[in-house]
Scaffold this motif. Structure first.
Motif, short mmCIF file in Angstrom:
data_model
loop_
_atom_site.label_atom_id
_atom_site.label_comp_id
_atom_site.label_asym_id
_atom_site.label_seq_id
_atom_site.Cartn_x
_atom_site.Cartn_y
_atom_site.Cartn_z
N MET A 140 41.65 49.42 43.04
CA MET A 140 42.28 48.15 42.31
C MET A 140 43.46 47.52 43.14
O MET A 140 44.14 48.54 43.63
N GLU A 141 43.45 46.29 43.66
CA GLU A 141 44.69 45.92 44.55
C GLU A 141 45.88 45.74 43.54
O GLU A 141 45.70 45.84 42.62
N ASN A 142 46.91 45.70 44.09
CA ASN A 142 48.14 45.39 43.29
C ASN A 142 49.05 44.23 43.97
O ASN A 142 48.77 43.87 45.17
N ASN A 143 50.20 43.64 43.12
CA ASN A 143 50.72 42.65 43.73
C ASN A 143 52.30 42.97 44.20
O ASN A 143 52.97 42.13 43.85
N SER A 144 52.46 44.23 44.60
CA SER A 144 53.76 44.60 44.75
C SER A 144 54.61 43.85 45.90
O SER A 144 55.48 43.78 46.24
N ALA A 190 36.95 39.02 39.56
CA ALA A 190 38.45 39.05 39.80
C ALA A 190 38.86 40.25 40.47
O ALA A 190 38.33 41.28 40.26
N LYS A 191 39.90 40.03 41.04
CA LYS A 191 40.44 41.47 42.07
C LYS A 191 41.44 42.45 41.44
O LYS A 191 41.02 43.49 41.43
N VAL A 192 42.22 41.91 40.44
CA VAL A 192 43.13 42.61 39.71
C VAL A 192 43.01 42.79 38.46
O VAL A 192 42.84 43.82 37.54
N ILE A 193 42.68 41.78 37.61
CA ILE A 193 42.69 41.66 36.09
C ILE A 193 41.37 41.33 35.56
O ILE A 193 41.26 40.33 34.80
#
Length: 466
Positions: free
Chosen positions: A1-5, A221-224
């Motif tokens: 999973m990618e994150n939005n950091s 969807a990428k993250v959610i």
């Protein structure tokens, strides 16, 4: 999973460009649905100002659908961004699943209400200014209503897709639908001669395309990306999502209330005007004010796009408690919004005749042109303040300050917007309708400045940085 950091690490200016520009384009393209319809309608000699007036009558009713959609979508976007900042992906996914379900149910209910009560609804929004306007309003409204579920779904998913880290896809999905509308409008109106039905059907086809692209994205969807269990309603998630989106809803619905008041004051005081009291000219003030609102919608789409595009950035940094970055973003946003307002002000004050020509002035009487020039110059003379006010509402919402944001928005649109629209015409006739906008923005700016100063103080008192 990618994150939005990276939202807490990348330079603020770069993040603003990445998120705000696609959001601006998405909203501008979304605004083009109704504006393009009105441009083509105005330039069709068999529709003209009657069709323009009908479009103005129906426009607030599409805003109601938009209000419900953005309450769900913007609320979910803010909740998702805050949840990801807190490293709580479970809540983020549940919010998305619940939002999809809420949007589907809400859109079907609204469609049923519109179809069942079309005539009294159109009457309440000033549709009976004359017989021809009312006839065209009913035709346009019926077909637009059939597209409400698709319109609401596409608009609700747009901010959610941005929160997932794909602002470009959100832009492309809206752009594809609007492009279809722009291509089909002249075909249906000028070649097929479908009139108001043609304009509406072109719009609905575009909305269907945007909705289908949103469905396609949510499946990848990428993250959610929500699971099946996330579509079961959970009251705590629904409550938080809707509370964060309440400001967006009230901003739209209060705008509807203001437009309803304005349309009815135009009909009432136009009827006693020596020129517009004549049957053949009765629709002109409503058509003109609708055009002025459409230009302002373009401006405000840029303003909202810049502010709403920053929601994921604000939410993530608030959740991560990086208040210094939030403060920097707020400063840059307010400056950018003021610049947009200044450019718009120059255009409406110096070049109103050019704007009028776009909306078919060549086919109308001199009374149409004269009133339109006056309307542009008076109604939008405080556009700079209007832009800064709107940005403040949205930024406070993104910070999780739903109460302050909601109160400020309600004061602007209901207390001032509706109040002055009803009050000033009693003293200034039709011109009073035009004065209601700048007076409302001046008084709102006084309140906004106090809240902005307090927000800066709060952010500085708890300063955190990477």
């Amino acid at each position: 999973m990618e994150n939005n950091s990276y939202l807490a690490e990348e330079k603020i200016g770069k993040l603003m460009r990445k998120y705000a520009v696609p959001c601006i384009i998405s909203l501008l393209v979304g605004a083009l649905y109704n504006i393009v319809d009105q441009i083509f309608i105005a330039n069709a000699d068999y529709l003209g100002s009657y069709g323009n007036a009908a479009n103005t009558v129906v426009f607030p009713l599409t805003v109601i659908a938009l209000g419900i959609a953005v309450m769900i979508g913007d609320g979910c976007c803010a909740f998702v961004s805050i949840s990801l900042g807190e490293k709580n992906s479970k809540n983020a996914k549940r919010s998305v699943g619940n939002s999809v379900l809420l949007c589907a149910v809400g859109s079907l209910i609204l469609t049923a209400v519109y179809l069942l009560f079309a005539e009294p609804i159109l009457t309440a929004f000033g549709g009976r200014v004359n017989a021809e306007t009312f006839k065209l309003s009913k035709e346009y409204f019926f077909w637009i209503t059939l597209g409400v579920p698709f319109y609401m779904f596409g608009q609700a998913m747009n901010p959610i897709i941005r929160a997932d880290g794909s602002p470009k896809f959100a832009m492309i999905s809206t752009l594809a639908g609007a492009a279809a509308n722009i291509i089909l409008d002249p075909i249906f109106i000028f070649i097929f001669k479908w009139g108001m039905m043609g304009a509406a059907v072109a719009t609905v086809i575009g909305q269907i395309i945007t909705a289908l692209l949103a469905v396609l994205y949510m499946c990848h969807a990428k993250v959610i990306k929500p699971g099946l269990s996330d579509f079961r309603l959970k009251w705590s998630v629904v409550k938080r999502t809707l509370s964060l989106g309440l400001c967006s809803f009230l901003a739209q619905i209060s705008l509807v209330a203001a437009m309803m008041a304005i349309n009815n004051m135009i009909r009432r005081y136009g009827a006693i005007d020596p020129i517009f009291g004549q049957e053949q000219y009765a629709q002109i003030p409503m058509a003109v004010v609708g055009i002025v609102m459409k230009f302002f919608q373009i401006v405000i789409s840029i303003v909202i796009g810049m502010a709403a595009g920053c929601i994921p950035i604000v939410g993530y940094n608030m959740g991560a408690k990086f208040n210094g970055r939030v403060k920097e973003l707020f400063t840059k946003l307010l400056i950018a919004e003021a610049c947009v307002g200044a450019i718009a002000l120059i255009i409406v004050e110096l070049f109103p005749q050019f704007l009028i020509k776009i909306f078919g002035a060549a086919n109308e009487s001199v009374y149409y042109t004269d009133f339109a020039v006056k309307a542009f110059r008076i109604y939008l003379c405080m556009t700079v303040l209007a832009c800064v006010n709107k940005a403040t509402f949205i930024f406070l919402q993104a910070m999780g300050k739903a109460v302050e944001s909601t109160i400020l928005s309600m004061v602007r649109e209901i207390v001032f917007g509706v109040g002055f629209a009803l009050l000033l015409p009693r003293f200034f006739g039709l011109d009073g309708v035009l004065y209601s906008m700048p007076v409302s923005d001046i008084l709102t700016a006084v309140i906004s400045s106090i809240i902005i100063a307090r927000t800066y103080k709060q952010l500085a008192s708890n300063y955190n940085e990477l």
